[in-house]
Write an enzyme that holds these catalytic residues in place. Structure first.
Site, mmCIF file in Angstrom:
data_model
loop_
_atom_site.group_PDB
_atom_site.id
_atom_site.type_symbol
_atom_site.label_atom_id
_atom_site.label_comp_id
_atom_site.label_asym_id
_atom_site.label_seq_id
_atom_site.Cartn_x
_atom_site.Cartn_y
_atom_site.Cartn_z
ATOM 1 N N SER A 113 8.719 -25.960 7.806
ATOM 2 C CA SER A 113 9.963 -26.256 8.231
ATOM 3 C C SER A 113 11.011 -27.619 8.626
ATOM 4 O O SER A 113 9.856 -27.502 9.475
ATOM 5 C CB SER A 113 10.813 -24.569 8.573
ATOM 6 N N ILE A 114 11.941 -27.689 8.376
ATOM 7 C CA ILE A 114 12.390 -29.127 8.446
ATOM 8 C C ILE A 114 13.543 -28.643 8.892
ATOM 9 O O ILE A 114 14.649 -27.518 8.237
ATOM 10 C CB ILE A 114 12.053 -30.377 7.492
ATOM 11 N N CYS A 152 15.120 -19.592 6.407
ATOM 12 C CA CYS A 152 16.162 -20.568 5.107
ATOM 13 C C CYS A 152 16.438 -20.170 3.883
ATOM 14 O O CYS A 152 16.722 -20.554 2.640
ATOM 15 C CB CYS A 152 15.257 -21.063 5.142
#
Length: 226
Positions: free
Chosen positions: A138-139, A169
């Site tokens: 994840s970013i 998310c």
């Protein structure tokens, strides 16, 4: 000649402490008191809420601390066995495109996975890195006066059951995977996260055209968790 920065291992440290340190580093980088800095480490279990969080994506979080922050994106989980990286980078004139910056972070992780025979990919419409139909990293980022903070979370030996506390998310928890799941013979031990450091640093140097030198650990005003 590539710019020279520092990378620092913060070990296994509470999220709030490292977040506060990020803010201090951002202020110092804006003033020019420190070079570009890459913070690497792990956190005890914590759930963070980005600016795009939808309340319905928080499910059963009573046992895990929840921290609202200003990065982009929705809700996510951090915990032991997950390699988190926080680049404090001064983006130069030719780098001041946040979409490009996000794609570059994805490229770093794709290069790291490639070195272990894992084919990472982008998923159009979603920020992060995927392997097949499952998400492995994840970013979420923020920028202040073109200095970056927050960053990425790569699942290495992460206990994926913790993702069941949220819709990560906005997705089902079943979408998450880890290097341990994909390659248990390589990433089946507690030292797996540390073994990835050189590869992550090398990929950062390749993608961002900077050279990172190890610096002394941050003088964090807490007792670390390990």
């Amino acid at each position: 000649m590539p710019l020279t920065g520092h990378w620092i291992d913060f070990g296994l440290t509470e999220y709030q402490t490292v977040y506060d340190q990020q803010l201090a580093c951002v202020a110092e980088r804006i003033r020019g008191d420190i070079p570009d800095t890459l913070l690497l480490g792990q956190h005890p279990p914590v759930i963070t809420l980005g600016r795009g969080t939808h309340e319905e994506n928080l499910l059963a979080t009573q046992a895990i601390p929840v921290v609202p922050i200003e990065r982009g994106g929705d809700v996510t989980y951090h915990g032991p066995g997950q390699l988190v990286g926080y680049p404090i980078l001064q983006l130069n004139e030719g780098e001041r495109d946040l979409h490009r910056y996000l794609r570059n972070l994805e490229e770093v992780l794709i290069l790291v996975l490639e070195r272990f025979g894992v084919e990472g990919r982008r998923n159009p419409g979603w920020t992060g890195v995927w392997v097949g139909d499952q998400k492995i990293a994840s970013i979420g980022v923020a920028v202040r006066k073109w200095v970056t903070y927050h960053g990425f979370a790569l699942n290495v030996t992460t206990d994926l059951s913790h993702f069941q506390s949220i819709n990560p998310c906005g997705l089902s928890s079943s979408v998450m995977t880890s290097l341990q799941v994909l390659q248990p013979e390589v990433f089946g031990d507690h030292e797996a996260v540390l073994r990835l450091y050189p590869w992550v640093i090398d990929a950062f140097e390749t993608v961002f055209q900077r050279r990172f030198i190890e610096a002394h650990p941050l003088q964090l005003d807490i007792n670390r968790s390990n």
